[in-house]
Design an enzyme around this catalytic site. Structure first.
Site, short mmCIF file in Angstrom:
data_model
loop_
_atom_site.label_atom_id
_atom_site.label_comp_id
_atom_site.label_asym_id
_atom_site.label_seq_id
_atom_site.Cartn_x
_atom_site.Cartn_y
_atom_site.Cartn_z
N GLN A 34 0.86 -1.11 -0.09
CA GLN A 34 0.10 -0.05 -0.11
C GLN A 34 0.84 1.13 0.10
OE1 GLN A 34 -3.45 0.69 2.87
NE2 GLN A 34 -2.06 1.82 4.03
N GLU A 74 -9.58 -1.43 7.77
CA GLU A 74 -8.39 -1.69 8.30
C GLU A 74 -8.30 -1.14 9.98
OE1 GLU A 74 -3.62 -0.26 7.81
OE2 GLU A 74 -5.08 0.93 7.00
N TYR A 83 0.73 4.80 0.58
CA TYR A 83 -0.11 5.78 1.04
C TYR A 83 0.86 6.90 1.86
CZ TYR A 83 -4.93 3.30 0.37
OH TYR A 83 -5.80 2.74 0.18
N SER A 84 1.28 6.46 3.02
CA SER A 84 2.07 7.48 3.69
C SER A 84 3.44 7.98 2.81
CB SER A 84 2.47 6.93 5.12
OG SER A 84 1.31 6.53 5.83
N SER A 137 4.64 -1.39 4.09
CA SER A 137 4.98 -2.76 4.60
C SER A 137 5.00 -3.81 3.48
CB SER A 137 3.68 -3.48 5.32
OG SER A 137 3.26 -2.30 6.34
#
Lengths: 362, 396
Positions: B124, B242, B126-127, B159
């Protein structure tokens, strides 16, 4: 699978809360507290119309015959209003003791009068949980000699159920004892010290050499105190949140500051799961008897901890106003403080929980 | 109050138990790292055939194709956790629901089946270094050049990026729009030229996270999910899954039972720890919190069965659950005392140093997936209705 309240249960709680909201608002609580009146006749009457006094008393004896869960919902409403009502001992613990251990004649004599609100019974079992000073009651030829401290609802009662040093429970008339008030921080409920000097009494036969009725009575009382704290803490949280939405400093409402917002969120996060714990503990009394003692202990201990946290934090959110008498927050603060110590402070109750799950010997 | 699941569900639970008794030994270890392996894929395939994984994913996309049933899903999760057997997955529990809800048919057919089978792994994106709690301020740019997006920027806390085949990624495509309306959601292969993955070693000593750098990474424009500028809403359509997942009460229960065993078996001066009142009281305090969260979970489940939004009981799960897990790990370490600081391969080590690992990892979980402070903002604003903090105007 349905973990929640039924429509009837919700309506019951709404009707009690609704009644208390109008008949027992803060001004009424103040008046009663100022007059040391822990059983204002009008409120007692009004609750009797709703069946509160007979909530757990079986229908055959004129009660409503509902479960500990309904009784806990009422306790929550009473705590929410800081209502001066002798509920925990007289309306819940005494009927449990009489139903489980009373003779047929004793049940006939007392249960209908408790359920109607005509009789008020105090309950003094503290010495069977944790004896303070040298209190305790001995029995000789059926007569009681000694002292029971912290008899719940004791100044409103005309008769008491007290435990002797062997754990058997007895009915003893107030007139046959020397009773004095123990003044506590909480002016909405009464506690008495009851001294007996060869007082005439009637043993509850089912409690002789059988500890189970006494323990069941204590469990019921603990669940009610936990529910009372839940209601009182919820009121304090609600008041803190609405104060944080109104009070302005630095040109903005203080609830927009994270320092204040996070205190409110922490209270909500701690308190909300307590509702489920109280529901389960009350439900378990009938539905999951194998777990009920453990759950009553945990409900009492955990609500005591969360209640203390909410009581001090909600007061803090109100700033200086929280510390004054003007808002009356302290009635709930003290109610929560009272609930915490009665029928076993958290450390005592947790130790019983260790015994209840076989971690240690009694 | 009705705690009975009813005959149909009790029978279902028996089936799950019988399956676990027979096949549990074939399961791969609880947490496997690295590229997907043959054992994991075979296990996933078996679980899908029995309806214990990808349960509600349509058959045409490689799932089991059952109607959604909250209670059965709960029973499966509960029984697998109790048996300590690795549960199945739906590939990626954020991506697959997102594609099912908002993907094109072509995207669904291309990505869902291999993902569900465990052959295609996702990470993912995102951050970013400067967009953590304020995720919508993200600045990784994607500019349209012909029929391709060209991506430049950096992600962090990614991750599994070192093992992933694909990334689903939030990028800024409309730099002039308000921050929430300028983001798009893209899917691309981690083998695309211009992607560099650098492992990020954490306090545990492991590198389960990564930094991912993009330099002129070219992705076909058809790889967008939803429309341009709608990426924030696409991501949020499933972000709620999540948030509910972190802080699961089942995990706290498993830990708690482990600690009770430890209290009985570990000794100081020959006396079991259970005989020490101070340790006992601390354990009982945690048990009280855990029970409250267990019953809170049952309350949420009841709402979910009826299709209702639980509100406050759900808003607090991440905050309380992660904190409680962390406290349990801390208690386990304290119970062991000097033995509690032994790590990785030391003589006398207990549980292979698991509790220290957890104690640190849990702190990561308190921070990740929306920090505890962000959770408190959400509880305060969405559940209690407190006003948002005044916005500070951007500095020139």
């Amino acid at each position: 699978m349905e973990f929640g309240l039924t429509e009837e249960q919700r309506m019951l709680q709404e009707s009690v809360s609704g009644y208390l909201g109008s008949a027992c608002a803060l001004t009424r609580v103040r008046e009663a507290a100022a007059a040391s009146d822990t059983k204002p006749a009008d409120v007692w009457e009004g609750l009797a119309q709703l069946g509160v006094q007979g909530i757990v008393t079986p229908e055959d004896y004129g009660g409503v015959g509902l479960s500990m869960l309904e009784a806990a919902l009422i306790a929550e409403s009473l705590g929410g209003a800081a209502a001066p009502v002798p509920y925990v001992a007289s309306c819940v613990m005494a009927p449990v003791a009489l139903t489980q251990a009373g003779s047929a004649a004793q049940r006939d004599a007392w249960l209908p009068r408790i359920a109607s609100g005509e009789a008020v019974l105090g309950v003094g079992l503290t010495e069977q949980i944790g004896r303070r000073e040298s209190a305790g009651i001995g029995v000789e030829d059926g007569r009681l000699t000694g002292r029971a401290m912290f008899v719940l609802d004791g100044m409103d009662a005309d008769t008491f159920i007290v435990a002797d040093n062997d754990g058997a429970m007895h009915l003893v008339r107030a007139a046959d004892t020397d009773r004095r008030a123990l003044k506590t921080i909480d002016r909405t409920r009464s506690v008495a010290e009851v001294a007996c000097d060869s007082a005439t009494a009637e043993v509850l036969p089912g409690s002789v050499a059988n500890r189970e009725p006494l323990l069941a009575t204590v469990d019921a009382g603990r669940i009610m105190l936990a529910a009372d704290t839940l209601g009182a803490a919820q009121t304090m949280l609600d008041q803190a949140v609405s104060y944080a939405k109104e009070r302005r400093q630095f040109n903005r409402v203080i609830g927009s500051f994270q320092a204040v917002k996070h205190l409110c969120a922490e209270m909500a996060a701690a308190l909300e799961p307590c509702r489920s714990l109280v529901w389960y503990a009350a439900h378990a009394v009938r539905a999951v008897p194998g777990e009920s003692r453990l759950m009553a202990c945990h409900a009492k201990a955990h609500l005591s901890e969360v209640g203390r946290f909410v009581a001090r934090t909600a007061t803090e959110v109100h700033g200086g106003m929280g510390f004054t008498d003007l808002l009356g927050l302290h009635y709930w603060f003290k109610r929560i403080g009272f609930d915490r110590q009665m029928l076993g402070a958290p450390e005592i109750v947790r130790e019983e929980a260790a015994v209840a799950q076989g971690w240690i010997e009694a | 109050m009705d705690l009975a699941y009813g005959e149909e569900y009790e029978r279902f639970r028996e089936e799950v138990r019988a399956f676990l008794a027979e096949h549990g030994k074939d399961a791969p270890p609880q947490f496997s790292r690295g590229k997907s392996d043959a054992q994991s894929r075979a296990w996933q395939q078996l679980l899908i055939e029995r309806g214990y994984a990808a349960r509600t994913i349509p058959k045409e996309y490689g799932g089991y194709g059952a109607e959604p049933d909250v209670l059965k899903a709960h029973i499966i999760a509960e029984e697998f956790a109790k048996a300590r057997v690795r549960a199945g997955h739906i590939g990626d529990d954020r991506l697959v629901p997102t594609l099912l809800e908002l993907g094109t048919e072509e995207q669904q057919r291309a990505y869902i089946p291999p993902t569900v089978r465990g052959e295609m792994r996702w990470c993912q994106g995102y951050s970013e270094p400067n967009s953590g709690s304020d995720l919508a301020s993200l600045s990784t740019r994607a500019e349209l050049d012909g029929d391709e997006f060209v991506i430049n920027g950096q992600k962090i806390w990614t991750s599994g990026a070192q093992h992933a085949d694909m990334m689903f990624c939030l990028v800024r495509t409309e730099p002039d729009a308000p921050k929430h309306q300028g983001i798009s959601y893209l899917l691309f292969s981690m083998d695309t030229p211009g992607i560099e993955v650098r492992p990020l070693v954490t306090m545990t000593g492991d590198a389960s996270f990564n930094e991912v750098f993009f330099t002129d990474v070219r992705v076909p424009a058809s790889q967008i999910v939803g429309r341009r500028g709608e990426g924030w809403y696409v991501a949020n359509a499933t972000l709620k899954h999540e948030r509910g997942g972190l802080g699961d009460p089942n995990q706290a229960e498993t830990r708690f039972l482990h600690i009770v065993d430890m209290m009985r078996n570990e000794t100081i001066d020959g006396r079991p720890l259970m005989e020490f009142p101070a340790y006992r009281d601390r354990l009982l305090k945690l048990q009280g919190q855990m029970l409250a969260m267990r019953f809170n979970g049952m309350r949420i489940l009841s709402h979910a069965i009826k299709g209702e939004e639980p509100g406050l009981p759900r808003w607090i799960v991440k905050l309380n659950g992660c904190e409680m897990n962390h406290q349990m790990a801390g208690m386990a370490i304290d119970l062991m005392g000097e033995l509690g600081v032994l790590y990785h391969g030391s003589p006398h080590i207990r549980d292979s140093g698991l509790w220290q690992q957890r104690y640190m990892l849990d702190l990561g979980l308190i921070i990740g997936g929306g920090t505890a402070q962000i959770q408190k903002n959400l509880i305060g604003e969405r559940a209690l209705g407190l006003p948002k903090e005044l916005k500070v105007p951007p500095q020139a």
